[in-house]
Scaffold this motif. Structure first.
Motif, PDB file in Angstrom:
ATOM      1  N   GLY A 371      13.418  15.860  57.879  1.00  0.00           N
ATOM      2  CA  GLY A 371      13.685  16.596  58.796  1.00  0.00           C
ATOM      3  C   GLY A 371      15.059  16.827  58.988  1.00  0.00           C
ATOM      4  N   ASN A 372      15.696  15.728  58.720  1.00  0.00           N
ATOM      5  CA  ASN A 372      17.405  15.732  58.885  1.00  0.00           C
ATOM      6  C   ASN A 372      18.210  16.455  57.739  1.00  0.00           C
ATOM      7  OD1 ASN A 372      16.875  13.818  56.858  1.00  0.00           O
ATOM      8  ND2 ASN A 372      18.448  12.743  57.389  1.00  0.00           N
ATOM      9  N   LEU A 373      17.125  16.810  56.684  1.00  0.00           N
ATOM     10  CA  LEU A 373      18.082  17.389  55.458  1.00  0.00           C
ATOM     11  C   LEU A 373      18.068  18.949  55.829  1.00  0.00           C
ATOM     12  CD1 LEU A 373      15.713  16.132  52.448  1.00  0.00           C
ATOM     13  CD2 LEU A 373      17.721  15.143  53.472  1.00  0.00           C
ATOM     14  N   ARG A 374      17.707  19.411  56.967  1.00  0.00           N
ATOM     15  CA  ARG A 374      17.767  20.829  57.467  1.00  0.00           C
ATOM     16  C   ARG A 374      17.426  21.978  56.173  1.00  0.00           C
ATOM     17  NH1 ARG A 374      23.501  19.830  60.653  1.00  0.00           N
ATOM     18  NH2 ARG A 374      24.110  20.617  58.780  1.00  0.00           N
ATOM     19  N   SER A 375      18.325  22.599  55.745  1.00  0.00           N
ATOM     20  CA  SER A 375      17.851  23.517  54.879  1.00  0.00           C
ATOM     21  C   SER A 375      17.819  23.021  53.488  1.00  0.00           C
ATOM     22  CB  SER A 375      18.402  25.068  54.895  1.00  0.00           C
ATOM     23  OG  SER A 375      19.740  24.835  54.603  1.00  0.00           O
ATOM     24  N   ALA A 376      18.561  21.797  53.335  1.00  0.00           N
ATOM     25  CA  ALA A 376      18.621  21.601  52.070  1.00  0.00           C
ATOM     26  C   ALA A 376      17.371  20.910  51.357  1.00  0.00           C
ATOM     27  CB  ALA A 376      19.433  20.138  51.562  1.00  0.00           C
ATOM     28  N   ARG A 377      16.865  21.338  50.340  1.00  0.00           N
ATOM     29  CA  ARG A 377      15.406  21.140  49.730  1.00  0.00           C
ATOM     30  C   ARG A 377      15.425  19.899  49.216  1.00  0.00           C
ATOM     31  NH1 ARG A 377      15.443  26.753  49.322  1.00  0.00           N
ATOM     32  NH2 ARG A 377      15.499  26.718  47.100  1.00  0.00           N
ATOM     33  N   GLN A 378      16.501  19.389  48.537  1.00  0.00           N
ATOM     34  CA  GLN A 378      16.317  18.249  47.718  1.00  0.00           C
ATOM     35  C   GLN A 378      15.125  17.898  46.853  1.00  0.00           C
ATOM     36  OE1 GLN A 378      19.463  15.141  48.877  1.00  0.00           O
ATOM     37  NE2 GLN A 378      17.814  14.599  50.310  1.00  0.00           N
ATOM     38  N   THR A 379      14.706  19.161  46.231  1.00  0.00           N
ATOM     39  CA  THR A 379      13.417  18.938  45.357  1.00  0.00           C
ATOM     40  C   THR A 379      13.939  19.207  43.764  1.00  0.00           C
ATOM     41  OG1 THR A 379      12.541  19.680  47.177  1.00  0.00           O
ATOM     42  CG2 THR A 379      11.266  20.044  45.293  1.00  0.00           C
ATOM     43  N   VAL A 380      13.251  18.275  43.081  1.00  0.00           N
ATOM     44  CA  VAL A 380      13.506  18.408  41.695  1.00  0.00           C
ATOM     45  C   VAL A 380      12.091  18.711  41.204  1.00  0.00           C
ATOM     46  CG1 VAL A 380      14.021  17.387  39.331  1.00  0.00           C
ATOM     47  CG2 VAL A 380      15.550  17.073  41.329  1.00  0.00           C
ATOM     48  N   GLU A 381      11.872  19.701  40.270  1.00  0.00           N
ATOM     49  CA  GLU A 381      10.652  20.013  39.627  1.00  0.00           C
ATOM     50  C   GLU A 381      10.893  20.027  38.021  1.00  0.00           C
ATOM     51  OE1 GLU A 381       8.865  23.005  42.774  1.00  0.00           O
ATOM     52  OE2 GLU A 381       9.792  23.903  40.900  1.00  0.00           O
ATOM     53  N   TYR A 382       9.981  19.191  37.203  1.00  0.00           N
ATOM     54  CA  TYR A 382       9.949  19.174  35.904  1.00  0.00           C
ATOM     55  C   TYR A 382       8.567  19.519  35.336  1.00  0.00           C
ATOM     56  CZ  TYR A 382      10.277  17.509  31.179  1.00  0.00           C
ATOM     57  OH  TYR A 382      10.465  17.417  29.869  1.00  0.00           O
ATOM     58  N   ILE A 383       8.671  20.464  34.369  1.00  0.00           N
ATOM     59  CA  ILE A 383       7.336  21.112  33.962  1.00  0.00           C
ATOM     60  C   ILE A 383       7.338  20.348  32.370  1.00  0.00           C
ATOM     61  CG2 ILE A 383       5.916  22.884  33.435  1.00  0.00           C
ATOM     62  CD1 ILE A 383       7.621  24.266  35.772  1.00  0.00           C
ATOM     63  N   THR A 384       6.194  19.857  32.137  1.00  0.00           N
ATOM     64  CA  THR A 384       6.451  19.155  30.596  1.00  0.00           C
ATOM     65  C   THR A 384       5.951  20.162  29.525  1.00  0.00           C
ATOM     66  OG1 THR A 384       3.922  18.665  30.838  1.00  0.00           O
ATOM     67  CG2 THR A 384       5.326  17.078  31.547  1.00  0.00           C
ATOM     68  N   LYS A 385       6.497  19.897  28.430  1.00  0.00           N
ATOM     69  CA  LYS A 385       6.200  20.632  27.193  1.00  0.00           C
ATOM     70  C   LYS A 385       5.256  20.019  26.359  1.00  0.00           C
ATOM     71  CE  LYS A 385      10.132  18.328  25.137  1.00  0.00           C
ATOM     72  NZ  LYS A 385      11.384  18.480  24.900  1.00  0.00           N
ATOM     73  N   GLY A 386       4.746  18.742  26.726  1.00  0.00           N
ATOM     74  CA  GLY A 386       3.551  18.231  26.236  1.00  0.00           C
ATOM     75  C   GLY A 386       3.705  17.814  25.004  1.00  0.00           C
TER      76      GLY A 386
END
Ligand code: BGC
Length: 971
Positions: A371-386
């Motif tokens: 909640g306190n991040l407000r609009s900051a998503r602080q999200t990291v996504e990694y998609i593997t190459k395998g």
């Protein structure tokens, strides 16, 4: 044996700085000697273009009789760009003994005149500029001959990272850092000599939005400085035959996008490893489907060499645990609210998407809280190459977090293999200068939390917080914390850079924006205690480091701020109008208000006086006689009007708040009886609140000073040790590992303050650290001789819960230490004083006859220059060296301590309560036991305020079986 040694030569605060643009660099050194009382009588300083040959130096100061060993300005022949200058120093001590020449140090110039910058700004093809992904840029470079040395000078509109032949260049992150880009932008210098291989090489650049054009502020404004990303870079190659070649960015460079699909400072990064372009920054890669870049002109023009220390990974942290929350989320706990990123390893089929969501705390049900991040998503996504084990850490973003929610990671035996995750701590890589420790583990934890708060918020500039959609250079926060910050780390370069931006962004009328660099809407007004950063921050750097140049550089800005205030109020001595942030977040604020109860015009006028005083003192240092007169007079007028407007004739303030009393005391606005009254009222206020504070951003940094320096030190210590809400330690009882924005970021019932503004990593209240070093440990300076040339060691020993306090500080002259230890029998004090400084050491409750240093009576000790006894203390003048003082604890300092703590310890016990009640008739306060819990015996029995009659007190102590015989020493 040669006992005199010159060490740690630095230039502009840095060891061997590469790529400076200072025309008259300043060199500082430290001196080591085992002989006590060593001073520099004279120095000789040489600069040469050769590392080994100083026979014909470029510059030779000759034998120069001077104690100065800090900030010696180079005054030799004009420096040239792109040259390395070697230097060495020797010194003579007071006996005329000379040292050997020091080891050779150097600095290397970059562009001393920015018109020498030849490279053009390039930007990816217009068809691509609006894309979100991070750009890859590349250029193959043909070198003709054997290389002697090579440098890359580069900067970007955005944030960038360089590679050479597939290898990252340097360790910097988030270059070029954040400055007021429309006025100045830093370039970086890299020594790439060893990374160039043979004749064919490839320079690669990754280019993201960063502060330049990415999302900033809670309004998610984009493109604040421009809507295109750009790079400008020069590779300077020096061949072995002495010839040189330049390779510059131009339209022949090519660009495309790659695996980093998205990267924003607040929001995180998305990396699709399947989109990697293998070998894109190495020779032989086919870039035929990459687009050409274009040369563009709308980019920053004022290029300056890197001023600050770079931002880097400074530590890695292994997760403490992984668990499933009640809501079913898999969460990693790093055990520390940190700022930086997660580096992960994973082996999974191509296209597996792993999502990391970062947060600072768990809510009271144990679920991860965003909640306190407000609009900051602080999200990291990694998609593997395998393709087997893959490793990844985001590059152009940072998160403030302790907890990470992990989604999509292939489990092993139903479990998350937590060993594949590690936290990388990222911040400006400053030199650590201070350490502080006591006998109280909670206070030690507080010190650690302060340091973590500093690390997390010194990411290239002093920010308010590192997690929500702000992370801005709030001036008030920086001003409040700077002195503490300068104890923990060497902040010279950090604040030099930031203050140049402050000066650059200062409004025409002298007002100072709320945030620096200023990215808030035009026309915002200025506020007291925020704008005063313009004056307080340069002065603090000067005091701590002896840096006069920062005062000279900022002088106009300081003066403009004071003159701005002078034009505000209804007369020139008051600031009683306009917008003010007031005592921000103080606990005496009205319901739903952020602004505390202390009258805003009182605060504004108090800070006006303080800034005027500092400006006057600055004028003294810079020898501006006219201004010294002007501002001395102005200060007198402000003080007089402060008293007229805010102080009653009997010495009550119009605002009956802790902050009002604090400011009137620490800014020296009240004198004589009024001052005593103010101190008394402040102490009463704290007592009435059962030793709790009510102060916000403005009062908190000075609260403990106001008490300790006006006769109420024990109250200050009790505030520090208070563990119920609101207090510093309270947050620790709630699991804090950093400093919170609000005293009640987590409330006693476990609920949160509110989503709208609740950072768990805000350094402002960490400003108590300053008092911990200066008062508790007693590392103080004589301000008229800055940089601790004249030290005062004045520890406050006894009368409190502490049995030891130990602090050291790496000053510009070298390490200063003050560590004391108290037992029933004796007091020990270890003091370290660097060469070329002297100190006054004040030993409380000591007497000359039985004061010893390392087994010798004090009047026979080497290094001790004078001894006096005054007001029950022994005062020594000492020269450099390490001293171990010991004296008997005759004055019963510990006894007070023992009685107090045991009284507190025993309170929960029924029998104790009974006994206490028996004596309670003497207690004037409503709730006797509650009050006893927090009042010391000294206060209970102090004349005029007796809560218990003296004999009653003695009986009480005896009956509680606290001591065998009661001999109350209440002085
Ligand atoms: C920031 C503070 C700042 C304040 C002033 C907040 O949003 O986080 O630390 O000083 O605003 O308005």
């Amino acid at each position: 044996m040669q006992d005199l040694k010159v060490v740690n030569i630095s230039c502009e605060y840095k060891t061997n700085p590469l790529g400076i643009d200072v025309k008259k660099p300043r060199v500082s050194w430290q001196i080591e000697s085992t002989q006590r009382g060593t001073k520099q009588l004279a120095y000789q300083y040489q600069v040469s273009l050769s590392e080994t040959d100083f026979e014909q130096p470029l510059y030779d100061s000759g034998y120069t009789e001077s104690e100065q060993s800090l900030h010696i300005e180079y005054t030799g022949p004009e420096l040239e760009s792109h040259k390395r200058y070697f230097n060495r120093v020797k010194v003579w001590n007071q006996d005329g003994l000379d040292s050997d020449w020091s080891d050779v140090a150097w600095w290397e110039t970059a562009f001393l005149d920015q018109s020498e910058w030849q490279a053009q700004w390039i930007t990816p093809n217009p068809s691509e500029i609006d894309q979100t992904p991070v750009f890859l840029l590349r250029k193959e470079v043909q070198l003709k001959k054997e290389i002697a040395s090579a440098r890359i000078y580069a900067t970007a509109a955005g944030v960038y990272e360089l590679s050479l032949n597939g290898e990252k260049v340097g360790e910097d992150l988030l270059a070029p850092g954040w400055t007021s880009y429309n006025k100045r932008i830093q370039y970086q210098t890299y020594d790439v000599t060893s990374q160039l291989t043979g004749s064919k090489n490839v320079i690669g650049v990754l280019l993201a939005n960063g502060w330049y054009k990415g999302d900033l502020t809670w309004e998610d404004k984009r493109n604040i400085y421009g809507d295109k990303r750009g790079v400008t870079l020069q590779l300077h190659v020096r061949y072995q035959d002495g010839t040189e070649e330049l390779i510059l960015t131009d339209g022949t460079w090519k660009a495309t996008t790659g695996p980093i699909l998205y990267s924003e400072l607040y929001h995180g990064e998305t990396y699709d490893a399947r989109l990697e372009q293998k070998g894109w920054d190495t020779i032989g890669f086919d870039d035929s489907n990459w687009k050409s870049t274009v040369v563009a002109s709308e980019f920053p023009t004022n290029l300056v060499a890197q001023e600050n220390n770079p931002t880097r990974v400074t530590e890695t942290i292994f997760p403490q645990s992984v668990f499933i929350t009640p809501a079913g989320d898999t969460v990693i706990d790093l055990g520390q609210n940190m700022v930086g990123r997660i580096r992960l390893k994973v082996e999974a089929p191509a296209g597996t998407k792993i999502v990391l969501k970062h947060a600072e705390v768990l809510d009271k049900d144990g679920n991860i809280y965003f909640g306190n991040l407000r609009s900051a998503r602080q999200t990291v996504e990694y998609i593997t190459k395998g393709e087997g084990m893959e490793e990844y850490a985001p590059i152009f973003t940072f998160q403030g977090f302790r907890y990470v929610k992990v989604e999509g990671y292939p489990l092993q035996n139903g479990k998350l293999p937590v060993e594949n995750f590690v936290g990388e701590v990222i911040h400006t890589d400053m030199n650590k200068t201070g350490e502080f420790e006591t006998s109280n583990p909670l206070v030690n934890k507080l010190q650690q939390n302060i340091v973590w708060g500093q690390r997390g918020n010194f990411v290239d500039l002093p920010t308010d917080c590192p997690q929500r959609d702000e992370r801005l250079g709030w001036t008030g926060d920086a001003q409040v914390f700077i002195r503490t910050a300068m104890f923990n780390y060497q902040g010279g370069p950090f604040f030099t850079k930031w203050l140049r931006d402050l000066k650059a962004d200062q409004f025409k009328d002298g007002g100072v924006p709320f945030v620096i660099p200023n990215v808030l809407p035009d026309g915002e007004s200025s506020s007291t205690a925020w704008g005063d950063a313009a004056v307080i921050c340069p002065w603090t750097v000067y005091l701590v480091n002896g840096d006069k140049r920062i005062l000279a550089e900022q002088y106009e800005s300081m003066k403009n701020w004071v003159e701005f205030i002078r034009r505000q109020g209804e007369n020139e001595f008051l600031w009683n109008n306009g917008f003010q942030l007031g005592d921000w977040l103080a606990l005496d604020a009205k319901e739903n208000s952020y602004i505390g109860a202390t009258a805003r015009d009182l605060i504004a006028t108090a800070f006006y006086a303080y800034s005027t005083r500092v400006l006057r003192d600055t004028a003294v240092v810079l020898e501006k006689a006219e201004d010294v007169r002007t501002y001395t007079e102005l200060l007198g007028g402000i003080k007089q009007h402060f008293n007229l407007e805010f102080v009653s004739s009997t010495g009550r303030l119009t605002s009956q708040t802790q902050t009002a009393y604090v400011l009137s005391l620490v800014f020296d606005l009240v004198d004589g009886k009024v001052r005593d009254r103010a101190a008394f009222e402040l102490n009463e206020h704290v007592l009435d609140n059962d030793y709790h504070l009510t102060t916000g951003f403005v009062g908190t940094p000075y609260l403990a000073f106001a008490l300790s320096n006006n006769g109420y030190h024990e109250t200050a210590v009790k505030l520090l040790l208070q563990d119920t809400y609101p207090s510093w330690i309270y947050s620790i009882t709630k699991g804090a590992t950093t400093i919170w924005e609000h005293w009640d970021s987590i409330k006693p019932d476990g609920s949160f303050w509110s989503d709208d503004m609740n950072s768990f990593n805000h350094y402002a209240y960490g400003a108590i650290g300053d008092w911990m070093y200066r008062v508790l440990a007693g590392i103080e300076m004589e301000e008229s001789v800055p940089a601790y040339k004249r030290i005062r060691i004045q520890p406050r020993i006894g009368g409190t819960d502490f049995t030891y306090v130990s602090a050291n500080f790496e000053s510009m002259y070298g390490k200063i230490e003050s560590s004391w230890n108290l037992t029933e029998e004796e007091v020990r004090l270890t003091v370290q004083i660097p060469v070329n400084t002297t100190a006054q050491v004040i030993l409380p409750n000591a007497n000359i006859e039985n004061l010893q240093e390392d087994g010798r009576y004090i009047n026979n000790v080497d290094g001790v220059l004078s001894i006096t006894e005054a007001e029950g203390d022994v005062r020594l003048e000492v020269g450099s060296g390490t001293y171990q003082f010991i004296y008997p604890n005759e004055k019963g300092m510990k006894k007070i301590y023992t009685i107090n703590t045991r009284l507190i310890d025993l309170l929960d016990n029924d029998q104790t309560k009974e006994i206490l009640e028996k004596y309670s008739p003497g207690i004037t306060r409503p709730n006797p036991t509650a009050n006893l819990k927090v009042l010391s015996l000294k206060e209970l029995a102090s004349p005029g305020k007796a809560k218990i009659p003296h004999d009653g007190l003695e009986k009480l102590v005896k009956e509680l079986n606290l001591v065998e015989s009661v001999e109350l020493n209440l002085s």
